[in-house]
Design a protein around this motif. Structure first.
Motif, PDB file in Angstrom:
ATOM      1  N   HIS A  71       0.839  -1.194   0.000  1.00  0.00           N
ATOM      2  CA  HIS A  71       0.000   0.000   0.000  1.00  0.00           C
ATOM      3  C   HIS A  71       0.876   1.246   0.000  1.00  0.00           C
ATOM      4  CE1 HIS A  71      -3.239  -2.738   0.566  1.00  0.00           C
ATOM      5  NE2 HIS A  71      -2.868  -3.086   1.787  1.00  0.00           N
ATOM      6  N   GLU A 166      -5.760  -4.997   5.270  1.00  0.00           N
ATOM      7  CA  GLU A 166      -5.078  -5.918   6.180  1.00  0.00           C
ATOM      8  C   GLU A 166      -5.356  -7.374   5.818  1.00  0.00           C
ATOM      9  OE1 GLU A 166      -2.648  -7.307   9.093  1.00  0.00           O
ATOM     10  OE2 GLU A 166      -2.884  -5.235   8.426  1.00  0.00           O
ATOM     11  N   ARG A 169      -4.504  -8.486   1.495  1.00  0.00           N
ATOM     12  CA  ARG A 169      -3.321  -7.826   0.944  1.00  0.00           C
ATOM     13  C   ARG A 169      -2.844  -8.452  -0.366  1.00  0.00           C
ATOM     14  NH1 ARG A 169       0.461  -7.828   6.170  1.00  0.00           N
ATOM     15  NH2 ARG A 169      -0.789  -9.684   6.568  1.00  0.00           N
ATOM     16  N   ARG A 196      -0.411   0.953   7.854  1.00  0.00           N
ATOM     17  CA  ARG A 196      -0.554   0.018   6.742  1.00  0.00           C
ATOM     18  C   ARG A 196      -0.003   0.566   5.435  1.00  0.00           C
ATOM     19  NH1 ARG A 196      -4.482  -0.910  10.356  1.00  0.00           N
ATOM     20  NH2 ARG A 196      -5.238  -3.038  10.680  1.00  0.00           N
TER      21      ARG A 196
END
Length: 298
Positions: A71, A166, A169, A196
């Protein structure tokens, strides 16, 4: 468990061969061709690509993987190439098999947040469904969070995004984009989100000279030509426009060129010439820019 001791010493990996197989260099070369300047950005993208390639090679040898976070955060002013780079990043992730489709879906707050109770979750989930297997690019992401409005539903959308970022992914990469100062405050207000997002790429504003070159390439792409005298005028236009509100780098230059083309067409039409040469049709003259309010309203 794989250890260094039980990996055969004669195990070899041809890095260059593996790199060529991914065709990443073709993507990076195209990025160089498509975007003027932005050296820090291009360097960062190469670093991310190198890390992901090495991580993939480690996995192929049974070595432990750090599971690099994918990310990202793209910060910078409008018109600095964030969406273009995001598209190339999606290509790189696909070539390295970190995503299985490689498409880029660009959205804003309006695509994610509803106007009433029970509206936000379905909207956000539908966007996520469309983005699965690729990259979700959220432009002006800081508008998702409005702490001063108790009736705002942006926090609900963020919560859903966090869960997917989360737990899925391997299915989706999210890129948050916007002005740096506003994005910094956005992450400060959302520590769960900030933790994240591991790759932060800042896009600098273009210099006047870089914007002139960008403008020339835009004109060439549309098969127009300009003289050295016109270049001087365009550079002066850029310097003046950069001091004005709502300047958007390459986007503002594209708009200026479109208006100059309109003035050129009007100039040709008003001349009354019945016969036009090719030079008449392709030449952008200094006056086509000098008629801008930046020069007339002094």
């Amino acid at each position: 468990m794989t250890t260094l001791e039980n990996i055969p010493k004669n195990t070899l990996v041809n890095l260059q061969s593996e790199y060529r197989k991914t065709q990443i260099q073709d993507i990076l070369d195209q990025l160089d061709r498509d975007l003027i300047g932005l050296i820090p950005v291009k360097t960062r993208i190469r670093e991310i690509a190198a890390l992901l390639l090495v991580d993939r090679l480690r996995k192929s040898l049974g070595l432990s993987s750090s599971n690099p976070g994918l990310h990202m955060s793209f910060t910078g002013s409008p018109g600095t190439g964030k969406t273009t780079v995001a598209t190339k990043m999606a290509d790189i992730l696909y070539k390295l098999q970190y995503i299985n489709k490689g498409h880029l879906l660009t959205v804003t707050r309006d695509d994610l947040v509803g106007q009433y109770i029970g509206h936000t979750a379905p909207k956000t989930k539908e966007v996520l469904k469309q983005a699965m297997g690729g990259v979700l690019f959220i432009d002006e992401a800081y508008y998702l969070y409005k702490p001063d409005n108790e009736r705002d539903y942006g926090a609900e959308s963020i919560e859903i995004l966090l869960q997917v970022m989360e737990n899925q992914r391997k299915d989706l990469v999210v890129i948050f984009a916007g002005y740096k100062e506003k994005m910094d405050k956005f992450y400060e207000s959302n520590p769960g989100l900030s933790s994240r997002v591991t790759n932060h790429v800042n896009f600098p504003d273009f210099t006047p000279e870089e914007l002139l070159l960008i403008g020339k390439l835009m004109l060439e792409d549309k098969q127009y030509i300009i003289s050295e005298e016109s270049e001087i005028v365009i550079l002066e236009y850029i310097n003046r426009r950069m001091q004005q509100p709502l300047f958007a780098n390459a986007r503002s230059i594209r708009n200026a060129i479109d208006r100059a083309r309109m003035r050129q067409a009007n100039r040709i039409f008003a001349s009354g010439n019945k016969v036009l040469t090719k030079a008449d049709l392709v030449s952008i003259l200094p006056d086509d820019f000098l008629q801008s309010r930046l020069f007339t309203e002094i």
